[in-house]
Design a protein around this motif. Structure first.
Motif, PDB file in Angstrom:
ATOM      1  N   ASP A 122       0.832  -1.199   0.000  1.00  0.00           N
ATOM      2  CA  ASP A 122       0.000   0.000   0.000  1.00  0.00           C
ATOM      3  C   ASP A 122       0.867   1.250   0.000  1.00  0.00           C
ATOM      4  N   GLU A 123       0.381   2.288  -0.675  1.00  0.00           N
ATOM      5  CA  GLU A 123       1.067   3.575  -0.596  1.00  0.00           C
ATOM      6  C   GLU A 123       1.006   4.097   0.841  1.00  0.00           C
ATOM      7  N   PRO A 124       2.046   4.831   1.283  1.00  0.00           N
ATOM      8  CA  PRO A 124       2.041   5.333   2.656  1.00  0.00           C
ATOM      9  C   PRO A 124       1.076   6.503   2.828  1.00  0.00           C
ATOM     10  N   LEU A 125       0.597   6.689   4.051  1.00  0.00           N
ATOM     11  CA  LEU A 125      -0.155   7.880   4.402  1.00  0.00           C
ATOM     12  C   LEU A 125       0.832   9.024   4.619  1.00  0.00           C
ATOM     13  N   CYS A 126       0.317  10.218   4.848  1.00  0.00           N
ATOM     14  CA  CYS A 126       1.168  11.377   5.084  1.00  0.00           C
ATOM     15  C   CYS A 126       0.750  12.008   6.410  1.00  0.00           C
ATOM     16  N   PRO A 127       1.274  11.510   7.536  1.00  0.00           N
ATOM     17  CA  PRO A 127       0.855  12.044   8.839  1.00  0.00           C
ATOM     18  C   PRO A 127       1.374  13.465   9.069  1.00  0.00           C
ATOM     19  N   LYS A 128       0.888  14.098  10.107  1.00  0.00           N
ATOM     20  CA  LYS A 128       1.276  15.469  10.417  1.00  0.00           C
ATOM     21  C   LYS A 128       2.777  15.538  10.672  1.00  0.00           C
ATOM     22  N   GLY A 129       3.401  16.563  10.096  1.00  0.00           N
ATOM     23  CA  GLY A 129       4.847  16.721  10.234  1.00  0.00           C
ATOM     24  C   GLY A 129       5.641  15.976   9.182  1.00  0.00           C
ATOM     25  N   TYR A 130       4.922  15.358   8.240  1.00  0.00           N
ATOM     26  CA  TYR A 130       5.566  14.561   7.194  1.00  0.00           C
ATOM     27  C   TYR A 130       5.264  15.149   5.817  1.00  0.00           C
ATOM     28  N   ALA A 131       6.086  14.742   4.851  1.00  0.00           N
ATOM     29  CA  ALA A 131       5.803  14.989   3.438  1.00  0.00           C
ATOM     30  C   ALA A 131       5.868  13.657   2.707  1.00  0.00           C
ATOM     31  N   LYS A 132       5.065  13.535   1.670  1.00  0.00           N
ATOM     32  CA  LYS A 132       5.048  12.312   0.865  1.00  0.00           C
ATOM     33  C   LYS A 132       5.768  12.591  -0.447  1.00  0.00           C
ATOM     34  N   LEU A 133       6.653  11.677  -0.825  1.00  0.00           N
ATOM     35  CA  LEU A 133       7.475  11.852  -2.022  1.00  0.00           C
ATOM     36  C   LEU A 133       7.175  10.793  -3.059  1.00  0.00           C
ATOM     37  N   ARG A 134       7.278  11.191  -4.302  1.00  0.00           N
ATOM     38  CA  ARG A 134       7.370  10.257  -5.422  1.00  0.00           C
ATOM     39  C   ARG A 134       8.842  10.006  -5.626  1.00  0.00           C
ATOM     40  N   VAL A 135       9.302   8.795  -5.315  1.00  0.00           N
ATOM     41  CA  VAL A 135      10.723   8.468  -5.402  1.00  0.00           C
ATOM     42  C   VAL A 135      11.141   8.398  -6.873  1.00  0.00           C
ATOM     43  N   ARG A 136      12.270   9.011  -7.189  1.00  0.00           N
ATOM     44  CA  ARG A 136      12.776   9.001  -8.561  1.00  0.00           C
ATOM     45  C   ARG A 136      14.037   8.169  -8.708  1.00  0.00           C
ATOM     46  N   GLY A 192      15.582   1.642   5.954  1.00  0.00           N
ATOM     47  CA  GLY A 192      16.105   0.445   5.302  1.00  0.00           C
ATOM     48  C   GLY A 192      16.910  -0.460   6.204  1.00  0.00           C
ATOM     49  N   VAL A 193      17.087  -0.051   7.462  1.00  0.00           N
ATOM     50  CA  VAL A 193      17.857  -0.853   8.417  1.00  0.00           C
ATOM     51  C   VAL A 193      16.974  -1.208   9.618  1.00  0.00           C
ATOM     52  N   HIS A 194      16.622  -0.186  10.393  1.00  0.00           N
ATOM     53  CA  HIS A 194      15.762  -0.403  11.560  1.00  0.00           C
ATOM     54  C   HIS A 194      14.282  -0.303  11.205  1.00  0.00           C
ATOM     55  N   ILE A 195      13.979   0.513  10.191  1.00  0.00           N
ATOM     56  CA  ILE A 195      12.602   0.697   9.722  1.00  0.00           C
ATOM     57  C   ILE A 195      12.597   0.611   8.197  1.00  0.00           C
ATOM     58  N   ASP A 196      11.410   0.491   7.625  1.00  0.00           N
ATOM     59  CA  ASP A 196      11.325   0.336   6.171  1.00  0.00           C
ATOM     60  C   ASP A 196      11.870   1.562   5.449  1.00  0.00           C
ATOM     61  N   GLY A 197      12.560   1.291   4.336  1.00  0.00           N
ATOM     62  CA  GLY A 197      13.245   2.330   3.595  1.00  0.00           C
ATOM     63  C   GLY A 197      12.508   2.791   2.358  1.00  0.00           C
ATOM     64  N   GLY A 198      13.282   3.327   1.409  1.00  0.00           N
ATOM     65  CA  GLY A 198      12.706   4.055   0.298  1.00  0.00           C
ATOM     66  C   GLY A 198      12.871   3.477  -1.079  1.00  0.00           C
ATOM     67  N   MET A 199      13.219   2.199  -1.193  1.00  0.00           N
ATOM     68  CA  MET A 199      13.227   1.601  -2.531  1.00  0.00           C
ATOM     69  C   MET A 199      11.802   1.219  -2.890  1.00  0.00           C
ATOM     70  N   THR A 200      10.995   2.255  -3.052  1.00  0.00           N
ATOM     71  CA  THR A 200       9.573   2.138  -3.308  1.00  0.00           C
ATOM     72  C   THR A 200       9.183   3.233  -4.292  1.00  0.00           C
ATOM     73  N   GLU A 201       7.933   3.238  -4.700  1.00  0.00           N
ATOM     74  CA  GLU A 201       7.467   4.303  -5.583  1.00  0.00           C
ATOM     75  C   GLU A 201       7.109   5.568  -4.815  1.00  0.00           C
ATOM     76  N   TYR A 202       6.689   5.406  -3.547  1.00  0.00           N
ATOM     77  CA  TYR A 202       6.361   6.554  -2.708  1.00  0.00           C
ATOM     78  C   TYR A 202       6.875   6.300  -1.293  1.00  0.00           C
ATOM     79  N   ILE A 203       7.218   7.392  -0.603  1.00  0.00           N
ATOM     80  CA  ILE A 203       7.624   7.283   0.796  1.00  0.00           C
ATOM     81  C   ILE A 203       7.217   8.552   1.521  1.00  0.00           C
ATOM     82  N   SER A 204       6.807   8.423   2.781  1.00  0.00           N
ATOM     83  CA  SER A 204       6.550   9.573   3.641  1.00  0.00           C
ATOM     84  C   SER A 204       7.690   9.710   4.632  1.00  0.00           C
ATOM     85  N   HIS A 205       8.079  10.973   4.903  1.00  0.00           N
ATOM     86  CA  HIS A 205       9.275  11.213   5.712  1.00  0.00           C
ATOM     87  C   HIS A 205       9.105  12.508   6.498  1.00  0.00           C
ATOM     88  N   PRO A 206       9.712  12.613   7.698  1.00  0.00           N
ATOM     89  CA  PRO A 206       9.609  13.855   8.483  1.00  0.00           C
ATOM     90  C   PRO A 206      10.143  15.056   7.700  1.00  0.00           C
TER      91      PRO A 206
END
Length: 338
Positions: free
Chosen positions: A18-32, A110-124
């Motif tokens: 599933d695509e990630p949600l975008c919680p408060k304090g986060y931005a959602k990216l289209r990974v390139r 990508g080590v302790h939590i899921d990383g960004g080799m995805t199509e989308y990622i949400s990040h602080p």
């Protein structure tokens, strides 16, 4: 969306999630673009001391903002950005000292939590940096390993005209050498692979040593006119590299350990005392991303020649296997997400 899913050691494949949600304090990216790092390969091999499974790997991530859930920041939808992948708590002793890279509760993508080799990622949002338009995604993704190289140099307070010995001519060692040149220092790069040393010389690194053919200590003594190197960065984690740092560093010299060893290495502490050495651990980076981006933009460090191959995201599992079996075959693999 598609993701590079590492279910267990040596079992990586593309998985629909599933695509990630975008919680408060986060931005959602289209990974390139996502870079494949040595830690990704270690996770694949099952030799990483910190990775847990199953895990979506990837921490070298650039892309475009598609959603923001925070109105008090200087970012907007459509911005080209890079993620700083070290999520810290902000309240432990290291964090309160500004050493967020050594947070007691650190979570690395990508080590302790899921990383960004995805199509989308949400990040602080506080860990997202805007990219200059002149910098391609392929160049920009190298800001993460460059930040690690810069952190090691800052740890040992490298100065102009000092000699710096660097063990390992992989991406980190090469970037340490190039960054050292930009500061006016004199890098000496050590590796057993001639093709990596050749590449370094083409980038202006004059002093290179292959320990399979040359006596490292004698060669460095010759280059430094007997003083030995004021600074040393160990970027391999090998027993030879770690132990030899004490032999090639000058009296009152400084050493930074960047590479992660697979097992403990005994060191002659009497030699540390006799030379009165300063020895530093150097982990990840803290505050170096803006400088890394600036250096890439101004071409103070050249990274395009370090990129061995750019492949679709779907081919990353195959290349993880290749890099695990033949680590010297490629220097840097990037995954492009269309």
């Amino acid at each position: 969306m598609k993701a590079v899913y590492l279910e267990a050691p040596k079992n990586a494949f593309i998985k629909d999630i599933d695509e990630p949600l975008c919680p408060k304090g986060y931005a959602k990216l289209r990974v390139r673009v996502a870079g494949v790092c040595g830690s990704d390969v270690s996770a694949y091999k099952g030799t990483s001391p910190m990775c847990t499974y199953p895990r979506i790997i990837g921490h070298e991530i650039v892309g475009e903002i598609v959603e923001i859930n925070d109105g008090a920041i200087d970012l907007k939808v459509g911005d080209r950005v890079i993620l700083e992948p070290y999520i810290y708590c902000g309240s432990c002793y290291p964090c309160l000292r500004g050493r967020t890279n050594s947070c007691e509760n650190l979570k690395v993508l990508g080590v302790h939590i899921d990383g960004g080799m995805t199509e989308y990622i949400s990040h602080p949002v506080n860990l997202i940096h805007r990219l200059p338009d002149s910098l391609s995604f392929e160049e920009a993704v190298m800001a993460e390993p460059l930040s690690i190289a810069l952190h090691s140099i800052h740890r040992i307070n490298l100065k102009s005209e000092e000699h710096i010995v660097i063990f390992g001519a992989g991406q980190i060692g090469n970037l340490v050498a190039q960054a050292s040149l930009s500061l006016g220092a004199i890098p000496i790069l050590i590796d057993i692979l001639d093709e990596r040393l050749d590449l370094a010389r083409n980038l202006g690194i004059v002093n290179t040593i292959n320990p399979n053919r040359e006596n490292v200590v004698e060669k460095i003594k010759e280059i430094t006119n007997g003083r030995m190197a004021e600074c040393v960065v160990e970027a391999t984690g090998s027993h030879f590299g770690i132990r030899t740092t004490l032999d090639v560093v000058s009296f009152t010299g400084r050493i930074a350990f960047v590479g992660w060893p697979n097992q403990e290495v005994s060191l002659p502490t009497a030699l540390i005392t006799r030379k009165e050495l300063d020895i530093y651990g150097s982990r990840n980076s803290a505050g170096e991303f803006p400088l890394a981006i600036e250096m890439l933009e101004k071409k103070k460090v050249k990274v395009t020649t370090l990129i061995s191959r750019i492949v679709p995201l779907e081919e990353i599992p195959e290349y993880l296997h290749i890099l695990a079996e033949e680590p010297s075959r490629f220097l840097k693999i990037l995954g492009r997400i269309e």
